[in-house]
Design an enzyme around this catalytic site. Structure first.
Site, PDB file in Angstrom:
ATOM      1  N   ARG A   4      16.734 -41.860  -3.784  1.00  0.00           N
ATOM      2  CA  ARG A   4      17.696 -41.955  -5.038  1.00  0.00           C
ATOM      3  C   ARG A   4      18.907 -42.994  -4.490  1.00  0.00           C
ATOM      4  O   ARG A   4      19.390 -43.971  -5.269  1.00  0.00           O
ATOM      5  CB  ARG A   4      18.336 -40.738  -5.325  1.00  0.00           C
ATOM      6  CG  ARG A   4      19.177 -40.706  -6.413  1.00  0.00           C
ATOM      7  CD  ARG A   4      19.953 -39.171  -6.434  1.00  0.00           C
ATOM      8  NE  ARG A   4      19.156 -38.305  -6.356  1.00  0.00           N
ATOM      9  CZ  ARG A   4      18.481 -37.508  -7.447  1.00  0.00           C
ATOM     10  NH1 ARG A   4      18.642 -38.072  -8.492  1.00  0.00           N
ATOM     11  NH2 ARG A   4      17.627 -36.568  -7.198  1.00  0.00           N
ATOM     12  N   CYS A  33       9.777 -38.200 -30.686  1.00  0.00           N
ATOM     13  CA  CYS A  33       9.756 -37.319 -31.906  1.00  0.00           C
ATOM     14  C   CYS A  33      10.171 -35.770 -31.294  1.00  0.00           C
ATOM     15  O   CYS A  33       9.051 -35.009 -31.107  1.00  0.00           O
ATOM     16  CB  CYS A  33       8.389 -37.458 -32.512  1.00  0.00           C
ATOM     17  SG  CYS A  33       8.616 -36.473 -34.102  1.00  0.00           S
TER      18      CYS A  33
HETATM   19  N1  LLP Z   1      11.528 -36.963   1.147  1.00  0.00           N
HETATM   20  C1  LLP Z   1      10.977 -35.992   0.428  1.00  0.00           C
HETATM   21  C2  LLP Z   1       9.811 -35.190   1.044  1.00  0.00           C
HETATM   22  C3  LLP Z   1      11.279 -35.792  -0.876  1.00  0.00           C
HETATM   23  O1  LLP Z   1      10.597 -34.602  -1.498  1.00  0.00           O
HETATM   24  C4  LLP Z   1      12.074 -36.442  -1.646  1.00  0.00           C
HETATM   25  C5  LLP Z   1      12.487 -36.129  -2.920  1.00  0.00           C
HETATM   26  C6  LLP Z   1      12.723 -37.474  -0.785  1.00  0.00           C
HETATM   27  C7  LLP Z   1      12.511 -37.826   0.409  1.00  0.00           C
HETATM   28  C8  LLP Z   1      13.632 -38.237  -1.372  1.00  0.00           C
HETATM   29  O2  LLP Z   1      14.871 -37.712  -2.083  1.00  0.00           O
HETATM   30  P1  LLP Z   1      16.063 -38.508  -2.783  1.00  0.00           P
HETATM   31  O3  LLP Z   1      16.710 -39.195  -1.389  1.00  0.00           O
HETATM   32  O4  LLP Z   1      15.647 -39.500  -3.355  1.00  0.00           O
HETATM   33  O5  LLP Z   1      16.995 -37.382  -3.130  1.00  0.00           O
HETATM   34  N2  LLP Z   1      12.933 -36.073 -10.023  1.00  0.00           N
HETATM   35  C9  LLP Z   1      14.020 -35.840  -9.314  1.00  0.00           C
HETATM   36  C10 LLP Z   1      14.090 -35.816  -7.882  1.00  0.00           C
HETATM   37  C11 LLP Z   1      13.024 -35.287  -7.203  1.00  0.00           C
HETATM   38  C12 LLP Z   1      13.047 -35.691  -5.645  1.00  0.00           C
HETATM   39  C13 LLP Z   1      11.830 -35.203  -4.991  1.00  0.00           C
HETATM   40  N3  LLP Z   1      11.616 -35.342  -3.711  1.00  0.00           N
HETATM   41  C14 LLP Z   1      15.414 -36.353  -9.893  1.00  0.00           C
HETATM   42  O6  LLP Z   1      15.132 -37.251 -11.043  1.00  0.00           O
HETATM   43  O7  LLP Z   1      16.538 -36.061  -9.732  1.00  0.00           O
END
Ligand code: LLP
Length: 429
Positions: free
Chosen positions: A291, A359
């Site tokens: 992110r 929808c």
């Molecule tokens: N590493 C692992 C093992 C993960 O499961 C994730 C995210 C990351 C790294 C990266 O995390 P970040 O730095 O992006 O926070 N769809 C959700 C977020 C799900 C995150 C899943 N795993 C949303 O839109 O907020």
């Protein structure tokens, strides 16, 4: 304004380009990415991991946040690795020429086909999530005559304060092996014994959109103790530790992210301290930001269509996309800042419920959003949509997915073409 945004002549600029012109040129909805912001985020992480781990660290971009060939090319140019979670992400990375050795493969239910692809292509590390996977990876590796570098995903039992659906470090979670119950120890012993596996270390990921350094520091110390325990009980001293991702970003003024170097500094200090106490060598550290690398570097442009005022209740301002290109409000109640790109200097004194065109009543992008007085045909910019928007988009209602463009110093180029109706029926028989 931050995140590569600027205002000139009443228009919103992003990455040096006039977003109103971009909307005209490429159509809407449109995902717009600022290349320099992505590169800067990669560099910030890389420089701080190099600094605080004395050159013994590696950044892996968590590509689930935004996966497409151009993103893997950028990550590679910036000298970082990637985290993938499916055969599809691995395939895309390899198709973009990403070096296999710098890819990590995660997932709580990897199929044999995915594992075969990963092992055949010499993917750098596979992160094991389950007992059965230890056997499956070992036997595929044996069949292909290879030794596979693996890590084990551990649930360190840490409850990071974030949205219920995106926290993963606590015990009641589908990912990884539980530390508390002895499951993690048993799994590690089993994997260390497997002939075609080389257990290089352990992994944990405590959640996403986290603002405090404490849970990361706690995870680092819990994981160091686990490494020491494995060393004592088996004689196997691992040399790598992957602390996952989850660093928070600013979506609205409610969010206050820390500079990422501060995370790195505090967590490295904790890890070095723990290792010293335990007489362990400091392992090579991996982190997996997703992110925070792409989120702030993306915005979405929409055209305003229907505007419907329900007296004394609310005004629905509908745009030409919605949960099909950004399901995060519908899923998590996620908040975004927005503004009308062609009225960027006007007062934001109109309160809108921004709705999509699907929808479905829950198809909203935000409620109680303050924007300039909207009119049909205006261009609405939703900010910080670079992560988990395109990657979570769908064809619900058979809406084609938008194009994505990359902007750099005012110049733009398409990196993902807009889907066509023809694309939508291309798999129908
Ligand atoms: N590493 C692992 C093992 C993960 O499961 C994730 C995210 C990351 C790294 C990266 O995390 P970040 O730095 O992006 O926070 N769809 C959700 C977020 C799900 C995150 C899943 N795993 C949303 O839109 O907020």
């Amino acid at each position: 304004m931050e995140y590569g945004l600027a205002i000139k002549n009443n228009h919103l600029y992003f990455g040096g380009a006039d977003t109103v012109e971009l909307a005209k040129q490429y159509g809407t909805p449109l995902y717009v990415f600022d290349e320099q912001l992505i590169r800067n985020a990669c560099r910030d992480y890389k420089n701080s991991i190099d600094r605080y781990y004395d050159g013994n660290g590696m950044v892996l971009y968590a590509s689930k946040a935004f996966s497409c060939k151009e993103m893997y090319r950028l990550a590679n140019e910036e000298g970082i690795g990637v985290d993938t979670v499916s055969g599809g992400e691995i395939y895309t990375a390899l198709a973009a020429g990403f070096p296999a050795e710098n890819i990590f493969f995660h997932g709580n239910n990897k199929t044999n086909d995915e594992l075969e692809l990963a092992i055949e292509k010499n993917i750098g590390h596979i992160v094991i999530d389950d007992f059965d996977e230890i056997d499956r990876i070992n036997s595929i590796a044996e069949k292909l005559g290879k030794t596979v570098k693996v890590m084990l995903r551990i649930k360190p039992g840490i409850d990071a304060h974030t949205h219920e659906f995106i926290k993963t470090g606590q015990n009641d979670c589908k990912f990884g092996f539980t530390l508390e119950t002895g499951e993690a120890l048993e799994a590690a012993k089993k994997a260390i014994k497997a002939k075609n596996l080389n257990v290089t270390g352990f992994h944990c990921h405590i959640g996403s959109q986290i603002f405090s350094t404490e849970p990361f520091c706690l995870a680092a110390s819990v994981m160091a103790s686990f490494i020491a325990r494995i060393a004592n009980e088996t004689g196997h001293v691992v040399s790598e530790l992957n602390l996952g991702g989850g660093f928070g970003i600013r979506y609205t003024d409610e969010d206050e992210p820390l500079p990422y170097a501060e995370f790195m500094q505090k967590v490295s200090a904790q890890l070095k301290y723990s290792c010293k106490e335990l007489s362990l060598p400091v392992p090579k550290v991996f982190i997996e930001p997703g992110r925070s690398i792409v989120g702030p570097a993306g915005i979405t442009l929409y055209t305003v269509g229907s505007i419907k005022t329900i007296p004394n209740i609310r005004t629905y301002v509908s745009v030409d996309g919605g949960m099909s290109d950004n399901p995060r409000y519908a899923l998590y109640g996620a908040k975004y800042d927005m503004l009308i790109a062609n009225k960027a200097e006007q007062a934001n004194d109109f309160v809108a419920t921004v709705a999509g065109k699907c929808c479905e009543s829950g198809d909203l992008i935000g409620e109680n959003i303050k924007i300039a007085t909207p009119e049909t045909g205006d261009i609405l910019a939703v900010l910080a949509t670079g992560a988990y928007n395109y990657s979570m988009a769908s064809n619900y209602n058979r809406i084609p997915r938008p194009a994505a463009i990359m902007v750099k110093n005012g110049e733009s180029r398409v990196i993902i073409k807009r889907e066509t109706f023809e694309d939508l029926i291309s798999k129908d028989l």
